[in-house]
Design a protein around this motif. Structure first.
Motif, PDB file in Angstrom:
ATOM      1  N   VAL A  28       0.833  -1.202   0.000  1.00  0.00           N
ATOM      2  CA  VAL A  28       0.000   0.000   0.000  1.00  0.00           C
ATOM      3  C   VAL A  28       0.869   1.253   0.000  1.00  0.00           C
ATOM      4  CG1 VAL A  28      -1.725   1.323   1.288  1.00  0.00           C
ATOM      5  CG2 VAL A  28      -1.910  -1.165   1.143  1.00  0.00           C
ATOM      6  N   SER A  29       1.942   1.244   0.778  1.00  0.00           N
ATOM      7  CA  SER A  29       2.797   2.418   0.881  1.00  0.00           C
ATOM      8  C   SER A  29       3.453   2.757  -0.451  1.00  0.00           C
ATOM      9  CB  SER A  29       3.889   2.188   1.942  1.00  0.00           C
ATOM     10  OG  SER A  29       3.325   1.971   3.205  1.00  0.00           O
ATOM     11  N   TYR A  30       4.082   1.753  -1.057  1.00  0.00           N
ATOM     12  CA  TYR A  30       4.824   2.015  -2.286  1.00  0.00           C
ATOM     13  C   TYR A  30       3.894   2.340  -3.449  1.00  0.00           C
ATOM     14  CZ  TYR A  30       8.572   1.738  -5.714  1.00  0.00           C
ATOM     15  OH  TYR A  30       9.475   2.047  -6.690  1.00  0.00           O
ATOM     16  N   LEU A  31       2.799   1.613  -3.549  1.00  0.00           N
ATOM     17  CA  LEU A  31       1.881   1.825  -4.664  1.00  0.00           C
ATOM     18  C   LEU A  31       0.974   3.034  -4.462  1.00  0.00           C
ATOM     19  CD1 LEU A  31       0.804  -1.888  -5.318  1.00  0.00           C
ATOM     20  CD2 LEU A  31       2.482  -0.538  -6.606  1.00  0.00           C
ATOM     21  N   GLY A  32       0.642   3.331  -3.210  1.00  0.00           N
ATOM     22  CA  GLY A  32      -0.342   4.372  -2.961  1.00  0.00           C
ATOM     23  C   GLY A  32       0.181   5.688  -2.438  1.00  0.00           C
ATOM     24  N   LEU A  33       1.367   5.659  -1.827  1.00  0.00           N
ATOM     25  CA  LEU A  33       1.885   6.868  -1.197  1.00  0.00           C
ATOM     26  C   LEU A  33       2.983   7.549  -2.006  1.00  0.00           C
ATOM     27  CD1 LEU A  33       1.992   5.593   2.493  1.00  0.00           C
ATOM     28  CD2 LEU A  33       0.318   7.142   1.464  1.00  0.00           C
ATOM     29  N   GLY A  34       3.207   7.071  -3.213  1.00  0.00           N
ATOM     30  CA  GLY A  34       4.187   7.727  -4.068  1.00  0.00           C
ATOM     31  C   GLY A  34       5.603   7.254  -3.862  1.00  0.00           C
ATOM     32  N   HIS A  35       5.829   5.944  -4.049  1.00  0.00           N
ATOM     33  CA  HIS A  35       7.184   5.376  -3.985  1.00  0.00           C
ATOM     34  C   HIS A  35       7.880   5.677  -2.668  1.00  0.00           C
ATOM     35  CE1 HIS A  35       7.450   5.342  -8.695  1.00  0.00           C
ATOM     36  NE2 HIS A  35       6.542   4.500  -8.191  1.00  0.00           N
ATOM     37  N   VAL A  36       7.248   5.230  -1.601  1.00  0.00           N
ATOM     38  CA  VAL A  36       7.853   5.337  -0.273  1.00  0.00           C
ATOM     39  C   VAL A  36       7.468   4.078   0.500  1.00  0.00           C
ATOM     40  CG1 VAL A  36       5.864   6.553   0.717  1.00  0.00           C
ATOM     41  CG2 VAL A  36       8.115   6.818   1.768  1.00  0.00           C
ATOM     42  N   PHE A  37       8.380   3.615   1.342  1.00  0.00           N
ATOM     43  CA  PHE A  37       8.096   2.479   2.219  1.00  0.00           C
ATOM     44  C   PHE A  37       7.804   2.995   3.623  1.00  0.00           C
ATOM     45  CE2 PHE A  37      11.047   0.393  -0.878  1.00  0.00           C
ATOM     46  CZ  PHE A  37      10.160  -0.542  -1.380  1.00  0.00           C
ATOM     47  N   VAL A  46      17.376   3.955   0.360  1.00  0.00           N
ATOM     48  CA  VAL A  46      17.717   3.911  -1.062  1.00  0.00           C
ATOM     49  C   VAL A  46      16.822   4.860  -1.856  1.00  0.00           C
ATOM     50  CG1 VAL A  46      17.805   2.445  -3.118  1.00  0.00           C
ATOM     51  CG2 VAL A  46      18.604   1.558  -0.925  1.00  0.00           C
ATOM     52  N   LEU A  47      15.534   4.848  -1.565  1.00  0.00           N
ATOM     53  CA  LEU A  47      14.605   5.741  -2.262  1.00  0.00           C
ATOM     54  C   LEU A  47      14.923   7.200  -1.976  1.00  0.00           C
ATOM     55  CD1 LEU A  47      11.164   3.925  -1.805  1.00  0.00           C
ATOM     56  CD2 LEU A  47      12.808   3.737  -3.677  1.00  0.00           C
ATOM     57  N   LEU A  48      15.372   7.484  -0.772  1.00  0.00           N
ATOM     58  CA  LEU A  48      15.777   8.850  -0.437  1.00  0.00           C
ATOM     59  C   LEU A  48      16.951   9.283  -1.310  1.00  0.00           C
ATOM     60  CD1 LEU A  48      15.543  11.361   1.358  1.00  0.00           C
ATOM     61  CD2 LEU A  48      17.008  10.213   3.030  1.00  0.00           C
ATOM     62  N   GLY A  49      17.883   8.356  -1.539  1.00  0.00           N
ATOM     63  CA  GLY A  49      18.998   8.660  -2.425  1.00  0.00           C
ATOM     64  C   GLY A  49      18.527   8.949  -3.839  1.00  0.00           C
ATOM     65  N   ALA A  53      18.802  12.593  -5.827  1.00  0.00           N
ATOM     66  CA  ALA A  53      19.469  12.699  -7.130  1.00  0.00           C
ATOM     67  C   ALA A  53      18.555  13.290  -8.199  1.00  0.00           C
ATOM     68  CB  ALA A  53      19.956  11.327  -7.576  1.00  0.00           C
ATOM     69  N   GLY A  54      17.288  13.515  -7.838  1.00  0.00           N
ATOM     70  CA  GLY A  54      16.358  14.118  -8.772  1.00  0.00           C
ATOM     71  C   GLY A  54      15.619  13.133  -9.651  1.00  0.00           C
ATOM     72  N   ALA A  55      15.626  11.848  -9.295  1.00  0.00           N
ATOM     73  CA  ALA A  55      14.904  10.856 -10.086  1.00  0.00           C
ATOM     74  C   ALA A  55      13.403  11.146 -10.008  1.00  0.00           C
ATOM     75  CB  ALA A  55      15.191   9.454  -9.567  1.00  0.00           C
ATOM     76  N   PRO A  56      12.716  11.101 -11.133  1.00  0.00           N
ATOM     77  CA  PRO A  56      11.277  11.416 -11.124  1.00  0.00           C
ATOM     78  C   PRO A  56      10.464  10.359 -10.373  1.00  0.00           C
ATOM     79  CG  PRO A  56      11.944  10.569 -13.272  1.00  0.00           C
ATOM     80  CD  PRO A  56      13.207  10.772 -12.483  1.00  0.00           C
ATOM     81  N   GLY A  57       9.417  10.826  -9.704  1.00  0.00           N
ATOM     82  CA  GLY A  57       8.512   9.910  -9.023  1.00  0.00           C
ATOM     83  C   GLY A  57       8.895   9.609  -7.591  1.00  0.00           C
ATOM     84  N   PHE A  58       9.963  10.225  -7.089  1.00  0.00           N
ATOM     85  CA  PHE A  58      10.396   9.988  -5.714  1.00  0.00           C
ATOM     86  C   PHE A  58      10.395  11.309  -4.953  1.00  0.00           C
ATOM     87  CE2 PHE A  58      12.255   6.713  -8.357  1.00  0.00           C
ATOM     88  CZ  PHE A  58      11.934   5.563  -7.679  1.00  0.00           C
TER      89      PHE A  58
END
Length: 230
Positions: A28-37, A46-49, A53-58
C-alpha cells in the motif's frame, strides 16, 4: 495453533502474521503513497537517495517523513521497555499500538479520495511508519533468529550460505522459508487489494490481522512462557 504447540511455535506463528502484514503495508505504501516504504527502512534510505538525485517519481519529504516517524516510534518503544520487564507484554503492547495506528491510517484513507497527495499522504505515512518503528524495536529486543518481520536480506543470505549446496545442513530452513513466503504473500495480497479496492480495505485488514493475532497470542498459555525464554 494450540497451547500444546509450545511458546516457540506460538511466537513464530505470531511473528509470521506480522511478516505478512509488513508485505501488505509496504504494498500500500509504495503503490499508494508515491514510492515510499513505511516498513522497510533499508529500501526507504535507497529511495531517499533516488529522490535526492532528482529521479522522477520519488519524494525527499515523503522519505524523510517515513524515516523520521519510524525512528520516533522505535525510540518510544525503547523508552517503554525501560518500564516494562515482561517480554510478553512488550510484544502485546507493540502489536496493540500497531493495530490502532494502522486502523487510524485506514480511517484517514476512508475519508479521502486519494492518499497519494496532500495531508492524507503524510498522515498515513506518519501513522504506519511510527507503528513499524514500535514493532521493529520490540522485535529487535525479542531477538528471534531469522525472523525480523520486515527485512529479509539476512534471512535469504542464511538460506543460501547454510544450504547443502554451500556445504551446510540447512538449519532453520523451514523458519527462513516461511518468512520469505509470508512477506511475498503479504505483498501480493496487499497489491491486489490496493489495485482493485483502494487503500482502505488493505489497511483495515492490517489492523484486524494484528489485533486478532495479539488477542490469540495473549490468550495462549504458551505466551506466558515467553518471559521464561533466555
Amino acid at each position: 495453533m494450540t497451547d500444546q504447540a509450545g511458546p516457540s511455535t506460538m511466537l513464530l506463528w505470531t511473528l509470521t502474521v506480522l511478516t505478512v502484514v509488513s508485505g501488505l503495508v509496504d504494498a500500500v505504501s509504495y503503490l499508494g503513497l508515491g514510492h515510499v516504504f513505511t516498513a522497510n527502512m533499508t529500501g526507504n534510505v535507497v529511495l531517499l537517495g533516488f529522490a535526492a538525485a532528482g529521479a522522477p517519481g520519488f519524494s525527499i519529504s515523503a522519505s524523510l517523513a517515513s524515516l523520521g516517524s519510524f525512528l520516533v516510534g522505535a525510540a518510544c518503544a525503547g523508552r517503554l521497555t525501560l518500564h516494562i520487564t515482561s517480554r510478553r507484554q512488550w510484544l502485546l503492547t507493540a502489536m496493540a499500538v500497531e493495530g490502532v495506528f494502522s486502523g487510524g491510517a485506514a480511517a484517514v484513507a476512508s475519508s479521502t479520495s486519494t492518499i497519494g497527495s496532500g495531508w492524507p499522504r503524510y498522515a498515513v505515512i506518519a501513522l504506519l511508519a511510527f507503528a513499524m518503528g514500535v514493532r521493529n524495536s520490540t522485535i529487535r529486543r525479542l531477538a528471534v533468529p531469522d525472523v525480523t518481520t520486515t527485512v529479509l536480506t539476512m534471512t535469504l543470505t542464511g538460506l543460501a550460505a547454510d544450504s547443502t549446496l554451500a556445504g551446510g545442513n540447512n538449519p532453520k530452513v523451514g523458519r527462513r522459508t516461511t518468512a520469505v513466503a509470508a512477506m511475498l504473500a503479504g505483498a501480493f495480497i496487499g497489491a491486489i487489494l490496493f489495485l482493485h479496492q483502494g487503500a482502505t480495505i488493505p489497511l483495515t485488514a492490517v489492523a484486524v490481522a494484528v489485533l486478532l493475532a495479539a488477542a490469540i497470542f495473549a490468550r495462549s498459555g504458551a505466551s506466558h512462557q515467553l518471559d521464561a525464554a533466555p
